[in-house]
Design an enzyme around this catalytic site. Structure first.
Site, short mmCIF file in Angstrom:
data_model
loop_
_atom_site.label_atom_id
_atom_site.label_comp_id
_atom_site.label_asym_id
_atom_site.label_seq_id
_atom_site.Cartn_x
_atom_site.Cartn_y
_atom_site.Cartn_z
NE ARG A 1 3.41 12.45 -24.03
CZ ARG A 1 2.53 11.41 -23.66
NH1 ARG A 1 2.18 10.78 -24.33
NH2 ARG A 1 2.21 11.74 -22.29
CB THR B 1 3.81 18.55 -31.13
OG1 THR B 1 5.09 18.16 -30.15
CG2 THR B 1 3.85 19.94 -31.20
CG ASP C 1 4.13 10.46 -15.35
OD1 ASP C 1 5.18 10.19 -14.97
OD2 ASP C 1 4.08 11.20 -16.27
CG ASP D 1 4.99 12.31 -12.19
OD1 ASP D 1 5.97 12.84 -12.28
OD2 ASP D 1 3.75 12.86 -12.54
#
Length: 219
Positions: free
Chosen positions: A114, A118, A210, A213
């Site tokens: 990602r 944006t 996340d 992670d």
């Protein structure tokens, strides 16, 4: 299954798993104090439960078998069976558990990241089985946040010939569900929870952080 938040378009019908075991494990998964090893184990356990629901509609056919006592007619999966498609890298945390349940399934990978400015998905890798068009496809990624990565991955699966597709994730945001509905209304979503929404960085809240992670111990 639970009712959807009012912010989710009613034309979308994700399957939200409200089984007590799912919700117990998901709550432990969300906790910031859960270790990397614990997070990995809980994700694997949840993937087994999600796979059970995601495969509910697989076709079966009658077969004659011999038990230790007599012959009988049982049922087994028919056709080309399954293809699991992992959206790298975090999707592999769900993929491992699903392969425990269906070890004969074919596996594909779609590498996307990602763009943090944006929030759009950028492809860096894709490898799918040649006969993906003949298989039921289950696309896996822990999070359906903005929906851009999931939509981009399913775009590529369909371009390769995939037709019967289910998307499986641990958590979804209403924004991601709406994005999927707009681009792929034929794709069923199976998830453990639809959370409140996205924060200013595009992360699901309350969420679990996340997923990649936490699965791999990175930052």
């Amino acid at each position: 299954m639970t009712d959807l938040p009012a912010s989710v378009p009613r034309s979308v019908a994700p399957v939200v798993l409200d089984h007590p075991l799912v919700q117990h494990k998901l709550t432990r998964l969300r906790q910031a104090a859960t270790s990397t090893a614990g997070f990995r184990r809980l994700t694997r356990e949840l993937s087994l439960l999600m796979c059970y629901e995601a495969t509910r509609d697989l076709p079966t056919e009658p077969v004659e078998i011999e038990t230790p006592l007599e012959r009988m007619e049982g049922r087994m999966l028919s056709g080309k069976k399954l293809c699991f498609i992992s959206i790298l890298r975090a999707g592999n945390g769900i993929l491992d558990g699903m392969l425990d349940l269906v070890p004969a399934a074919r596996v594909g990978h779609v590498g996307l990241y990602r763009d943090h400015d944006t929030l759009e998905a950028v492809e860096y890798y894709m490898k799918l089985p040649e006969d993906v068009a003949e298989r039921d496809c289950i696309v896996v990624d822990p999070m359906l946040a903005t929906g851009h990565s999931a939509v981009a991955a399913i775009d590529r699966v369909k371009a390769a010939g995939g037709k019967r597709i289910v998307f499986v994730c641990l958590l979804a945001a209403p924004e991601g569900v709406a994005c999927m509905n707009a681009h792929h209304p034929d794709v069923k979503i199976v998830t453990c929870s639809i959370d409140r929404g996205l924060n200013e960085k595009g992360y699901i809240v309350p969420g679990l952080g996340d997923a990649g992670d936490r699965l791999f111990g990175t930052r």
